[in-house]
Design an enzyme around this catalytic site. Structure first.
Site, PDB file in Angstrom:
ATOM      1  N   SER A   1       0.821  -1.214   0.000  1.00  0.00           N
ATOM      2  CA  SER A   1       0.000   0.000   0.000  1.00  0.00           C
ATOM      3  C   SER A   1       0.855   1.264   0.000  1.00  0.00           C
ATOM      4  CB  SER A   1      -0.953  -0.036   1.194  1.00  0.00           C
ATOM      5  OG  SER A   1      -1.910   0.983   1.126  1.00  0.00           O
TER       6      SER A   1
ATOM      7  N   ASP B   1      -5.897   2.565  -3.306  1.00  0.00           N
ATOM      8  CA  ASP B   1      -7.143   2.391  -2.560  1.00  0.00           C
ATOM      9  C   ASP B   1      -7.429   3.560  -1.628  1.00  0.00           C
ATOM     10  OD1 ASP B   1      -5.274   1.919  -0.571  1.00  0.00           O
ATOM     11  OD2 ASP B   1      -6.164   0.024   0.106  1.00  0.00           O
TER      12      ASP B   1
END
EC number: 5.4.2.10
Length: 444
Positions: free
Chosen positions: A102, A245
């Site tokens: 991430s 995201d």
């Protein structure tokens, strides 16, 4: 039962150190494959990744592990986490796998999974995988080994899905947008999405080299986006993180908007169109100003633990649609099954275009309370709750703030950090108390 390997968002760590080693990842995939085969004779899994150089190695390990358990593999290449979730559902796959850490820097990487429905998997599934990891491998015989192939135009399929969430009656023509993909998984996708909807696009953070993901760009380093928006006189800036995201946005003046403000905008837009918004799920970090603004609109804010999986669980329990985190993980469950930075940005832009107002005008009545966050590194095995110096300081600060502010102290679910947050109407006071608590944490 406590989980041994899984954290709040899959399994994550430094590459080359347990558990992010090729031998463990192969064993992990083999164990997952065995769990899948308990309910399905010939499972198929999709594997996507971000742009870290270690992704090649881990992708190969996963492929071997799954094939050795009799599971077929479909490789997607670099693709945002929510893109993997979407294609898992669209391709009727048994499981989706993402190789990403991430927003972390390139030395880290991780593995996370999505169900056949494109949702996060429950703790029970993760515990079953961990139990299988502790068992001896059960290699499939030669005739039962899995196969591997690549999915053609995975990126193009996901681009079309993102565009489908934007109203066909609206366009981004006449709008200049700076898009920062953090040199991550959306580098070849995000600029195209906005361009194909009519926007004039300037792309930054779209030149990955395997080592520069999230480095001084993207949602966790938005200064580059702010500068680019101002220098190019753009209308908006969109910043994603390494796996796309999470979202941060910038207005024409260069002001940054975080997930709290954008979550409020999404709720307010739905209310303005007569939609029912019974409640919104935030987290313990959600700013008090957003809670008050939602309350004024007749919308309840419920706080979940920090982590998008906990927001998702609370949304599912209440059967609500909107939720999110200050960090920019935003959930609109009637648009996607998981947080999606690109789709969230499109929903924000759609609200501004439909209302004929800029981002600044749309959110002009929401002013966040000062929130100071200090991270304190935790040593292996350190129990911060047993730190009496910190606990005494915490009681003292809470007593001084009373009802005029909030204190939140929690351990990160993904990094060896203790996060100390103080929120109050006075920024200097918030900073003073946050650093006072951080010093107490270090002293103990």
């Amino acid at each position: 039962m406590a989980r041994k390997y899984f954290g709040t968002d899959g399994i994550r760590g430094t590459v080359g150190q347990a558990p992010i080693t090729p031998d463990f990842v192969l064993r992990l995939a083999h164990a997952v494959g065995r769990v899948l085969r308990r309910t399905e004779e010939r499972p198929t899994v999709l594997i996507g990744k971000d742009t870290r150089i270690s992704g090649y190695m881990l992708e190969s390990a996963l492929e071997s592990g799954f094939n050795s358990a009799g599971v077929d593999v479909v490789l997607l290449g670099p693709l945002p986490t929510p893109g993997v979730a979407y294609l898992t559902r669209a391709q009727r796959a048994s499981l989706g796998v993402v190789i990403s850490a991430s927003h972390n820097a390139y030395p880290d990487n991780g593995i996370k999974f999505f169900s056949a429905q494109g949702t996060k998997l429950p703790d029970e599934w993760e515990l079953a995988v961990e139990a299988a990891l502790d068992e001896a491998p059960a290699w499939a015989d030669s005739a039962s080994l899995g196969k591997a192939r690549r999915l053609e135009d995975a990126a193009g399929r996901y681009i079309e899905f993102c565009k489908s969430t934007f109203s066909q009656d609206l366009t981004l023509k006449g709008t200049k947008i700076v898009v920062d993909a953090a040199h991550g998984a959306a580098y070849h996708i995000a600029p195209k999405v906005f361009h194909e909807l009519g926007a004039e696009v300037l792309a930054i953070g779209c030149s990955p080299d395997g080592l520069n993901i999230n480095h001084q760009v993207g949602a966790t380093h938005p200064d580059a986006l702010v500068r680019a928006v101002r220098a190019n006189r753009a209308d908006y800036g969109v910043a994603l993180d390494g796996d796309a995201d999470r979202l941060q946005m910038v207005d024409a003046a260069g002001r940054l908007y975080n997930g709290d403000e954008l979550l409020y905008l999404l709720a307010a837009d739905r209310l303005s169109r007569g939609e029912n918004v019974p409640g919104v799920v935030g987290t313990l970090m959600t700013n008090m100003a957003v809670e008050l603004a939602l309350k004024a609109d007749g919308v309840e804010l419920v706080r979940a633990k920090v982590g998008d999986r906990y927001v998702l669980e609370e949304l599912a329990r209440r059967r609500w649609l909107l939720g999110g985190e200050s960090s920019g993980h935003l959930l609109a469950l009637d648009r996607h099954t998981t947080g999606d930075g690109l789709i969230s940005a499109l929903q924000v832009l759609q609200a501004c275009v439909r209302g004929g107002r800029s981002l600044a005008r749309t959110l002009e009545h929401v002013r966040l309370f000062p929130q100071v966050l200090v991270n304190v590194r935790l040593l292996p095995g350190q129990d911060w709750k047993a730190n009496t110096v910190l606990q005494d300081a915490l009681k003292s600060v809470e007593a001084e703030l009373g009802t005029q502010g909030r204190v939140l102290v929690r351990a990160s679910g993904t990094e060896p950090l203790l996060r100390v947050m103080v929120e109050t109407s006075d920024a200097d006071r918030a900073s003073h108390f946050a650093h006072q608590l951080a010093d107490a944490a270090r002293a103990g």
